[in-house]
Design a protein around this motif. Structure first.
Motif, short mmCIF file in Angstrom:
data_model
loop_
_atom_site.label_atom_id
_atom_site.label_comp_id
_atom_site.label_asym_id
_atom_site.label_seq_id
_atom_site.Cartn_x
_atom_site.Cartn_y
_atom_site.Cartn_z
N UNK A 65 0.84 -1.20 0.00
CA UNK A 65 0.00 0.00 0.00
C UNK A 65 0.87 1.25 0.00
N UNK A 66 1.97 1.20 0.74
CA UNK A 66 2.85 2.37 0.78
C UNK A 66 3.43 2.70 -0.59
N UNK A 67 3.63 1.68 -1.41
CA UNK A 67 4.15 1.98 -2.75
C UNK A 67 3.12 2.80 -3.54
N UNK A 68 1.83 2.57 -3.28
CA UNK A 68 0.79 3.38 -3.93
C UNK A 68 0.77 4.78 -3.32
N UNK A 69 0.81 4.84 -1.99
CA UNK A 69 0.74 6.14 -1.32
C UNK A 69 1.95 7.02 -1.64
N UNK A 70 3.09 6.37 -1.89
CA UNK A 70 4.29 7.14 -2.19
C UNK A 70 4.20 7.90 -3.50
N UNK A 71 3.19 7.57 -4.33
CA UNK A 71 2.99 8.34 -5.56
C UNK A 71 2.70 9.80 -5.24
N UNK A 72 2.15 10.05 -4.06
CA UNK A 72 1.80 11.42 -3.68
C UNK A 72 3.02 12.33 -3.71
N UNK A 73 4.15 11.79 -3.30
CA UNK A 73 5.35 12.62 -3.17
C UNK A 73 5.82 13.21 -4.48
N UNK A 74 5.47 12.58 -5.58
CA UNK A 74 5.94 13.07 -6.88
C UNK A 74 4.98 14.01 -7.57
N UNK A 75 3.88 14.35 -6.92
CA UNK A 75 2.89 15.18 -7.60
C UNK A 75 3.23 16.67 -7.45
N UNK A 76 3.09 17.42 -8.54
CA UNK A 76 3.49 18.85 -8.53
C UNK A 76 2.42 19.74 -7.91
N UNK A 77 2.27 19.66 -6.62
CA UNK A 77 1.20 20.42 -5.96
C UNK A 77 1.58 21.88 -5.72
N UNK A 78 2.84 22.23 -5.97
CA UNK A 78 3.26 23.62 -5.79
C UNK A 78 3.01 24.09 -4.37
N UNK A 79 2.43 25.27 -4.26
CA UNK A 79 2.15 25.82 -2.92
C UNK A 79 0.69 25.67 -2.55
#
Lengths: 126, 485
Positions: A65-79
């Motif tokens: 599951x963490x491998x799925x959740x870790x996708x969050x870290x690469x998203x360009x959410x900016x500020x």
């Protein structure tokens, strides 16, 4: 970005946070895998008694599951500001008027053990 | 076939062709005959028949509503006074609710007859109906397949024509996905529209009560009754909900429907045909289609599976073996009481989500997971806001596949989590969303999903209603072989 807890910060923590820090999830290495010891620590924090088989199973599935959740870290959410609630307007507040609880017995009827309106638990103080 | 929609039953009652007692006896008999579906966790014939008799009296007195005397049922996550209310968990196996949820109270006040409580995935955590501590629910269209979840019993009970409508809850798709798998119309209203008072909490910033029925008309009837501000719920949105006729009356010709093509490319091939036909049907109704993209909405699954478990790990801390629910035998001390009561009371998926949520909220990981998920949530919210500046509503698939086989994904949590990929974005953004039947593939229903801006439930109900005036998918029923074992 994972933040590492330093001693100075630790020293100023409220008791609940200090308790969390005591279990020191952040002392782990980068959790590529949530090994059984990590699951045991999470179970302690979660107040869950787990069997060894359960711990082994959760070690495997939470790592996946963490491998799925870790996708969050690469998203360009900016500020982008964190969003906690999707409500578009603050909900109205009701009048601050105390109302008596009239169904105390009914509310306590589902409790495992009560006595004279109190909930019974194992002895806390020695 | 006897009438099995709310509208038809209401008309029959109004015309004096039947009585509430007769409809209730029929519903109870059907529920008994379809016990193998495991749609109901609890039937209450005595109370139901008493309510039916009261409804018949009320009708004679001339004070009946559209719902007076209609047999209905609610997901066993809504408190109903004096009834077992289990959330399909061993933790609450012996707990009886001391009060009515607001949604339940409103149904009762309208004279609806509640015949029982419906099965679900434990604490609404699941997408198949298999996570119930009291056994899986079966899909009336094919008893070897899941009905979807978590409102599994809410969908199966309508699809088996036991009751014409049910209440469910939707935290990440739990009304819409089972509605799609069972050929029904299911509405998740805007967050805050239906009171959460008395609805057992899973993830408080996402949970929303709603309704399932065969048609948009019937769903509108239920929603107009249960929706609207409730001072008992601190997140309840201000304002009332229009009546059903008004909700269904918004003109659809000339509306622009946004179609994010990347979502349609991600569905199983078997669904492509019905979904393409549905787009053409909307065009035939005078609706314009506009291709667009929804940035970040494709990343909703990891955001949701941080936020929902984090909120669940907090909400479920109340089950401590002290105030209600299961308590272990002979605890050595207070900590042992907590640990063993919770370890014994919760099922495997609930424990998995508590552990995941605890991890995401832990010191050192809070920013990386919880805070980042909240930022992604903001981006998804903004993405919809931008989309709704260009279109009036959105059309998406509801599910990536039709109903899958029992056990097929039971040991693969990630595969089950991905089932919600098209439904979760609406929950994160708090938008109203509705699933409606748009066709069949190999005898199994296919669902399509409509989303609208906040508080515009009337727009998607009107679109669905217009679609159903021109199609007959909502009139299809499981075969007798499927409906009766």
């Amino acid at each position: 970005m994972r933040t590492l807890l330093n001693k100075e910060k630790h020293g100023s923590l409220a008791p609940a946070q200090a308790f969390l820090a005591l279990f020191s999830l952040n002392r782990w290495k980068r959790p590529m895998a949530l090994d059984p010891d990590a699951i045991r620590r999470l179970a302690t924090l979660s107040r869950l008694a787990l069997s060894d088989d359960e711990i082994a199973g959760y070690s495997e599935s939470l790592t996946d599951i963490l491998t799925v959740l870790d996708r969050l870290g690469g998203l360009p959410v900016g500020d982008a500001a964190p969003l906690a609630s999707p409500l578009t307007e603050p909900p109205p507040l009701r009048d601050d008027i105390a109302e008596p609880v009239t169904n105390r017995e009914a509310l306590q009827a589902g409790a495992p053990a009560t006595d004279n309106g109190f909930y019974l638990v194992p002895k806390v103080l020695p | 076939m006897s009438p099995d929609t709310l509208k038809a039953m209401s008309a029959a009652l109004a015309a004096g062709e039947t009585t509430a007692v007769a409809l209730t006896e029929q519903a109870l008999a059907k529920a008994e005959a379809a016990r193998d579906l495991n749609a109901f966790l609890h039937l209450n014939p005595e109370n139901a028949l008493a309510a039916a008799r009261a409804a018949d009296t009320r009708r004679k007195a001339g004070t009946a509503t559209a719902l007076t005397g209609i047999p209905l049922a609610v997901k066993d996550i809504f408190c109903s006074e004096g009834d077992p209310t289990t959330a399909a968990s061993k933790m609450l196996a012996n707990w009886r609710a001391p009060y009515d949820a607001t949604a339940v109270a409103r149904l009762k006040a309208a004279g609806a007859v509640l015949i029982g409580k419906l099965n679900l995935d434990e604490f609404a955590m699941g997408a198949s109906g298999e996570n119930s501590a009291f056994g899986p629910t079966l899909n009336p269209w094919d008893r070897t397949r899941v009905p979807g979840g978590s409102s599994s019993g809410s969908a199966a009970a309508v699809a088996a024509s036991i009751v014409p409508g049910t209440l469910g809850t939707d935290t990440g798709g739990s009304i819409r996905q089972p509605a799609a798998f069972c050929g029904l119309t299911g509405l998740k209203p805007t967050y805050g529209r239906v009171s959460r008072w008395g609805m057992i909490a899973f993830a408080s910033s996402l949970d929303q009560g709603g309704a399932l029925a065969w048609t948009a008309e019937d769903v509108a009837e239920l929603f107009s009754l249960i929706g609207g501000h409730d001072p008992k719920d601190s997140t309840s949105a201000q304002g009332t909900v229009a009546d059903a006729a008004t909700l269904l009356a918004e003109p659809v010709a000339g509306l622009t429907l946004g179609v994010p093509e990347s979502f349609f490319e991600a569905v199983d091939g078997a669904l492509q045909g019905p979904l393409a036909d549905a787009k053409r049907q909307f065009q035939a109704l005078g609706v314009r289609l506009k291709a667009l993209e929804l940035p970040f909405a494709g990343d909703a699954v990891p955001a949701y599976y941080v936020l929902a478990p984090a909120e669940a790990s907090t909400n479920l801390s109340r089950y401590d073996g002290v105030r209600f629910g299961h308590r272990c035998e002979n605890p050595a001390d207070l900590n042992d009481l907590y640990r063993r009561s919770r370890g014994e009371g919760f099922g495997p998926e609930v424990k998995r989500r508590i552990l995941t949520g605890t991890y995401a909220l832990s010191v050192g990981y809070y920013d990386a997971y919880y805070r980042q998920a909240q930022r992604v949530r903001r981006c998804i919210f903004d993405s919809f806001t931008t989309a709704f500046q260009a279109v009036d509503a959105l059309f998406l698939p509801t599910t990536p596949t039709t109903a899958f086989r029992l056990g097929e994904k039971r040991d693969d949590p990630i595969a089950l989590y991905e089932e919600d990929r098209f439904t979760i974005p609406a929950n994160l953004a708090g938008l109203p969303a509705l699933s409606l039947p748009v066709g069949f593939s190999q005898g199994l229903p296919v669902g399509g999903q409509l989303l609208a801006p906040h508080f515009r439930e009337g727009r998607i109900l009107s679109l669905a209603h217009a679609f159903q005036q021109a199609t007959d998918y909502h009139q299809q029923r499981p075969s007798e072989q499927g409906a009766t074992p």
